[in-house]
Design an enzyme around this catalytic site. Structure first.
Site, PDB file in Angstrom:
ATOM      1  N   HIS A  30      14.634   5.624   0.336  1.00 14.94           N
ATOM      2  CA  HIS A  30      13.977   6.929   0.429  1.00 14.94           C
ATOM      3  C   HIS A  30      13.078   7.191  -0.764  1.00 14.94           C
ATOM      4  O   HIS A  30      13.107   6.469  -1.734  1.00 14.94           O
ATOM      5  CB  HIS A  30      15.033   8.040   0.540  1.00 14.94           C
ATOM      6  CG  HIS A  30      15.806   7.985   1.818  1.00 14.94           C
ATOM      7  ND1 HIS A  30      17.142   7.626   1.855  1.00 14.94           N
ATOM      8  CD2 HIS A  30      15.439   8.196   3.090  1.00 14.94           C
ATOM      9  CE1 HIS A  30      17.559   7.661   3.118  1.00 14.94           C
ATOM     10  NE2 HIS A  30      16.537   8.001   3.886  1.00 14.94           N
ATOM     11  N   ASN A  44      12.559   5.682   7.996  1.00 15.46           N
ATOM     12  CA  ASN A  44      13.147   4.669   8.857  1.00 15.46           C
ATOM     13  C   ASN A  44      12.231   3.449   8.915  1.00 15.46           C
ATOM     14  O   ASN A  44      11.041   3.583   9.131  1.00 15.46           O
ATOM     15  CB  ASN A  44      13.349   5.219  10.263  1.00 15.46           C
ATOM     16  CG  ASN A  44      14.504   6.185  10.355  1.00 15.46           C
ATOM     17  OD1 ASN A  44      15.567   5.921   9.814  1.00 15.46           O
ATOM     18  ND2 ASN A  44      14.322   7.282  11.070  1.00 15.46           N
ATOM     19  N   LYS A  90       0.859  -1.179   0.000  1.00 10.66           N
ATOM     20  CA  LYS A  90       0.000   0.000   0.000  1.00 10.66           C
ATOM     21  C   LYS A  90       0.901   1.237   0.000  1.00 10.66           C
ATOM     22  O   LYS A  90       1.747   1.388   0.887  1.00 10.66           O
ATOM     23  CB  LYS A  90      -0.895  -0.008   1.243  1.00 10.66           C
ATOM     24  CG  LYS A  90      -1.996   1.046   1.230  1.00 10.66           C
ATOM     25  CD  LYS A  90      -3.090   0.708   0.214  1.00 10.66           C
ATOM     26  CE  LYS A  90      -4.284   1.635   0.358  1.00 10.66           C
ATOM     27  NZ  LYS A  90      -5.044   1.373   1.599  1.00 10.66           N
ATOM     28  N   HIS A  91       0.729   2.085  -0.988  1.00 11.46           N
ATOM     29  CA  HIS A  91       1.554   3.293  -1.126  1.00 11.46           C
ATOM     30  C   HIS A  91       3.050   2.961  -1.075  1.00 11.46           C
ATOM     31  O   HIS A  91       3.825   3.596  -0.350  1.00 11.46           O
ATOM     32  CB  HIS A  91       1.192   4.319  -0.058  1.00 11.46           C
ATOM     33  CG  HIS A  91      -0.224   4.807  -0.171  1.00 11.46           C
ATOM     34  ND1 HIS A  91      -0.735   5.371  -1.319  1.00 11.46           N
ATOM     35  CD2 HIS A  91      -1.243   4.799   0.724  1.00 11.46           C
ATOM     36  CE1 HIS A  91      -2.000   5.697  -1.132  1.00 11.46           C
ATOM     37  NE2 HIS A  91      -2.339   5.355   0.099  1.00 11.46           N
TER      38      HIS A  91
END
Length: 526
Positions: free
Chosen positions: A526, A420, A277-278
């Protein structure tokens, strides 16, 4: 430059990808076009019963050096580059016996395919086309008079022009742009390969891809977007067959890619499922069957799984398909799907089912580009994986065999979670995921809270995080994150290590009776 149509009287065809070229040549010949060709293309056309003139007839020079030199000659390039509106060009053509060429059909040596196959250096070099790009660029420059086709999908343009008086300027200009895009992509891939051989970053770099589909919009409706293939034909979302469902969006493509890359990295000897999800996993598990793995993956966070993407490392079967249709799911991707699965999904018209012929190779290298102000960042794809024999036990207590298996599983999942990243796992399944927080302590707490929520949703007596292991994508800078994991119920920890406070973190683990291993490998995402 007028928009007059240019009749096609002479065509030079020299292709590596021979898809559709025989039919094109047959239609050209029937329209009275003289065919000129080289090597294997000429043999193919003659086998089709077509009259073909060898390129050596134009040049007066034979193909030499294993075919390396055949079209690099004024007899070819003069025919492509001559500006027939200039008397001096016409005089030069007549003086040197140069015949005009109205159509060039060329595609290039398959450098991309050789690269994807892991070919040796000698094979790679032999797949660098020289004459092809030179002819393409010449014809494209002279698009006022010459049409150039580099892709079989554009043969229809030429077939339409045959009975319409020839090619229009608009058609030739568009084909020229496609041609220059092709040579730019080709040269970029070669330049990047040479830089990799030299062990350095390319001095100049650009995007190399081919339009696969124009998308309705990007991440948001006000952003334009498109999807491109890179020529490697890597198994995945862009090479999959879409069995059903509406068109994939930008976010669908991004999330489905993340899901399939994750599931491909899980153990191949067991069925595996990842729910995304996302771009973050909200559940992943291995099991004896796909249905078992899906049930365990869903249990991790059934709320977030709503509207998610599901990836499998085994063909989709009927029972699992029925389970998946129990909640709203956007996309399912798998290496195959049986008839029962397809029938179950057919009842959900908007559910996209993507089928591939294989899983992506997690060890296959690639490059990642990220735009920043004034340029972009470049890096290799993170293909690093950690094995049990690389782990260093740093606590008094050794992890059990079961904990060790879960530690490696959790660390693999953490590699695919935005930093993180904290991942709790138990019995080959995620039981809590904390993603994308500015503080690792917050990620640790959030993952535990989500485990508690999942337990309530599944009416369990206690959160699954009790008795789990925990993975961190980077070191714990302080002992607080580790202590929060222990308080949540974790019994073993895997992390890269390398903090100046490692000794404090190890001491805290020993006090809590935890087993902890260091990987020496970090997986920021990231």
């Amino acid at each position: 430059m007028t928009d007059a149509r240019i009749p096609i009287r002479r065509a030079l065809l020299s292709v590596s990808d021979k898809t559709g070229v025989a039919d094109l040549a047959r239609r050209l010949s029937a329209a009275g076009v003289e065919l000129v060709s080289t090597g294997g293309t000429a043999r193919l056309l003659r086998d089709e019963g077509l009259a073909v003139r060898d390129v050596s007839d134009l040049t007066g020079f034979p193909e030499v050096m294993d075919g390396r030199v055949k079209t690099l000659h004024p007899g070819v390039h003069g025919g492509l580059l001559a500006d027939r509106s200039k008397p001096e060009h016409l005089s030069a053509m007549e003086a040197h016996g140069i015949a005009p060429i109205d159509l060039l059909v060329v595609n290039l040596y398959p450098f991309e395919r050789a690269l994807a196959s892991g070919a040796d250096d000698a094979t790679m070099v032999e797949n660098i086309d020289i004459g092809g790009p030179a002819m393409i660029r010449a014809a494209a420059k002279n698009h006022a008079l010459v049409a150039v086709v580099t892709d079989p999908e554009d043969y229809e343009v030429i077939l339409g022009a045959i009975g319409n008086g020839g090619t229009s300027l608009e058609e030739r200009r568009r084909l020229a742009g496609i041609a220059y895009g092709r040579t730019a992509q080709y040269d970029q891939m070669i330049a990047t390969w040479f830089a990799k051989q030299a062990g350095e970053a390319p001095r100049r770099i650009g995007m190399a891809g081919r339009l696969a589909q124009t998308l309705r919009y990007g991440e948001n409706p006000h952003q334009d977007a498109a999807a491109y293939t890179d020529g490697t034909n890597r198994p995945g979302v862009l090479t999959a067959e879409q069995v059903q469902g509406k068109a994939l969006s930008y976010n669908n493509l991004n999330d489905t890619d993340a899901a399939y890359e994750l599931v491909a990295e899980l153990p191949r000897d067991r069925a595996a499922v990842a729910i995304i999800k996302h771009a973050n996993p909200c559940g992943a598990a291995v099991g004896a069957t796909i249905a078992e793995a899906y049930e365990a993956a869903l249990r991790c966070d059934p709320v977030s799984a709503f509207g998610g993407i599901v990836a499998l490392n085994r063909p989709l079967d009927g029972p699992t398909a029925e389970m998946i249709t129990g909640i709203f799911t956007e996309v399912v991707i798998a290496p195959g799907a049986d008839e029962a699965a397809r029938a179950a999904f057919a009842k959900k018209k908007n559910l996209r089912l993507l089928v591939t012929d294989a899983l992506p190779d997690p060890d296959q290298h690639g490059m990642l580009l990220k735009p920043i102000a004034g340029g972009f960042l470049f890096q290799d794809k993170d293909t690093r994986r950690v094995s049990a024999d690389e782990l260093k036990v740093v606590t008094k207590r050794q992890p059990t065999d079961e904990e060790m298996a879960d530690l490696l599983f959790a660390f693999t999942i953490a590699k695919h979670v935005k930093s993180n990243a904290i991942v709790y796992a138990k019995n080959g399944s995620t039981v809590g995921v904390g993603a994308g927080q500015m503080s690792r302590l917050d990620s640790t707490r959030i993952a535990a809270i989500k485990s508690e929520d999942a337990a309530l949703a599944s009416k369990l007596k206690e959160p699954l995080v009790k008795g789990s292991v925990v993975a961190s994508d980077a070191f714990f800078p302080f002992a607080d994150g580790l202590l929060a994991a222990a308080a949540a119920g974790a019994t073993a920890v895997i992390q890269p290590g390398g903090s100046i406070r490692d000794d404090e973190v190890i001491e805290a683990a020993d006090k809590e009776g935890l087993a902890m291993v260091f990987t020496g490998v970090r997986h920021f995402r990231h």
